[in-house]
Design an enzyme around this catalytic site. Structure first.
Site, mmCIF file in Angstrom:
data_model
loop_
_atom_site.group_PDB
_atom_site.id
_atom_site.type_symbol
_atom_site.label_atom_id
_atom_site.label_comp_id
_atom_site.label_asym_id
_atom_site.label_seq_id
_atom_site.Cartn_x
_atom_site.Cartn_y
_atom_site.Cartn_z
ATOM 1 C CG HIS A 1 60.002 73.632 -13.657
ATOM 2 N ND1 HIS A 1 60.212 72.679 -12.686
ATOM 3 C CD2 HIS A 1 60.646 73.201 -14.767
ATOM 4 C CE1 HIS A 1 60.945 71.701 -13.193
ATOM 5 N NE2 HIS A 1 61.228 71.990 -14.457
ATOM 6 C CG HIS B 1 65.906 73.438 -16.288
ATOM 7 N ND1 HIS B 1 65.151 74.324 -15.544
ATOM 8 C CD2 HIS B 1 65.164 72.308 -16.397
ATOM 9 C CE1 HIS B 1 63.999 73.744 -15.222
ATOM 10 N NE2 HIS B 1 63.974 72.527 -15.729
ATOM 11 C CB CYS C 1 61.639 68.354 -15.605
ATOM 12 S SG CYS C 1 63.248 69.109 -15.270
ATOM 13 C CG HIS D 1 61.705 71.147 -19.737
ATOM 14 N ND1 HIS D 1 60.535 71.695 -19.257
ATOM 15 C CD2 HIS D 1 62.461 70.875 -18.642
ATOM 16 C CE1 HIS D 1 60.584 71.746 -17.932
ATOM 17 N NE2 HIS D 1 61.755 71.250 -17.531
ATOM 18 C CD GLU D 2 65.466 68.725 -18.519
ATOM 19 O OE1 GLU D 2 66.133 69.412 -17.717
ATOM 20 O OE2 GLU D 2 64.370 68.190 -18.213
HETATM 21 ZN ZN LIG Z 1 62.566 71.177 -15.715
#
Ligand SMILES: [Zn+2]
Ligand SMILES: *[C@@H]1O[C@H](CO)[C@@H](O)[C@H](O)[C@H]1NC(C)=O
Ligand SMILES: *[C@@H]1O[C@H](CO)[C@@H](O)[C@H](O)[C@H]1NC(C)=O
Ligand SMILES: [Zn+2]
Length: 316
Positions: free
Chosen positions: A275, A269, A114, A265-266
């Site tokens: 992380h 965020h 990432c 994952h994104e």
């Molecule tokens: Zn990330």
């Protein structure tokens, strides 16, 4: 000339359909923008090897290094600051913090990842309390004692009234990418107090997903195949970008990146998570091509701590 996303996808679907018959090529045979690190094996403080400035740039990009003097940021001197940054990286990735660019460090560093930094404005989110707890085996306890843990960088969260969030897609988004992203939102929907829905055509979404390549004018250029593969902005920005130069797929296939896994994952965020140093957590920064992952207990726990109980938390 680069393939347009649609062509790209038809290519991946052809690949998927013959995946069982096709022998997978090890992903490390493909050149990656991180390959320069392989030529730095054995480097340590005092070395002035060509390309050390690339290592400085790498560690700067992911939040580990910030030189007050640009001369030092751009030269090839393996200095104290670089050694200290490398040791922090090694701690985050469960490598012995030798300060030397050893084979294990190289293997971690060249893995696609990432684009978001691991350390945001001085806060190392990979050294959080739950990370420490879950990694407290005797062999690693001793290296998990140096961090100052501050709770959340800049308290980047959605305002408490915004528990229902909408998302939409930029017009160039390949049709095949939509369902995997929808599924990823559904998983976060079940795991958190948030609910999500796709924005209506006339509605301005809270979050927008798109495919971009190289410099796409948000200050975080992508770097071609391999290297950084996606990134997303913290609340309440809402932008989530896939690197359109990666080979993406809806099913896990060797050499391609799994759209849904990367979306999970994104979206973390987008919701305000940083992380995690737990390799099985969806918020771990790097991912091998062909790999799939799901939400992990750590992700749920972090999201509860970080997103949900803003007022209850008193730790520093
Ligand atoms: Zn990330
Ligand atoms: C690093 O410096 C040492 C001397 O301090 C030298 O022996 C070694 O070859 C150098 N390593 C690299 C990779 O340049
Ligand atoms: C930056 O570092 C260089 C080389 O060490 C030095 O010559 C220069 O004076 C420094 N600049 C500042 C502003 O400190
Ligand atoms: Zn972007």
């Amino acid at each position: 000339m680069a393939l347009k996303p649609l062509h790209f996808f038809s290519l991946v679907f052809i690949l998927s359909s013959v995946a069982n018959a096709k022998r997978q090529m090890p992903s490390d045979q493909k050149p990656s923008p991180f390959d320069f690190i392989k030529h730095l094996e054995g480097c340590h403080k005092g070395n002035k090897t060509k390309d050390i400035h690339h290592l400085k740039h790498y560690l700067h990009q992911f939040g580990y290094l910030d030189y007050p003097n640009q001369t030092h940021a751009n030269n090839n001197d393996f200095d104290d600051l670089l050694e200290s940054a490398l040791k922090t990286y090694q701690l985050n990735y469960h490598i012995k913090p030798t300060g030397t660019v050893d084979a294990e460090t190289i293997a971690k560093m060249v893995t696609p990842r990432c684009g978001n930094p691991d350390i945001v404005r001085g806060t190392n989110t990979m050294r959080s309390k739950s990370n420490k707890r879950q990694n407290s085996s005797p062999s690693t306890t001793s290296i998990h004692t140096v961090s100052h843990y501050s709770f959340f960088p800049g308290k980047q969260r959605w305002s408490p009234s915004k528990t229902h969030l909408t998302y939409g897609f930029e017009p160039n988004t390949p049709t095949a990418a939509i369902d995997p992203v929808v599924r990823a939102f559904a998983k976060w929907d079940s795991a958190t107090h948030f609910t999500f829905s796709r924005a209506q055509n006339n509605q301005k979404p809270n979050m927008v997903i798109g495919f971009h390549r190289r410099d796409h004018r948000d200050g975080y250029p992508f770097d071609g195949p391999g290297g950084t593969i996606a990134h997303a902005f913290a609340p309440e920005d809402g932008r989530f970008h896939y690197d359109s130069e990666e080979t993406w797929s809806v099913a896990p296939v060797g050499n391609t990146f799994h759209l849904e896994t990367v979306a999970l994952h994104e979206i973390g965020h987008l919701l305000g998570l940083g992380h995690s140093s737990i390799a099985d957590a969806i918020m771990f920064p790097s991912i091998q091509s062909g790999a799939t992952k799901n939400l992990h207990a750590d992700d749920i726990q972090e999201s509860e701590l970080y997103i949900m109980s803003e007022n209850q938390h008193t730790d520093t």
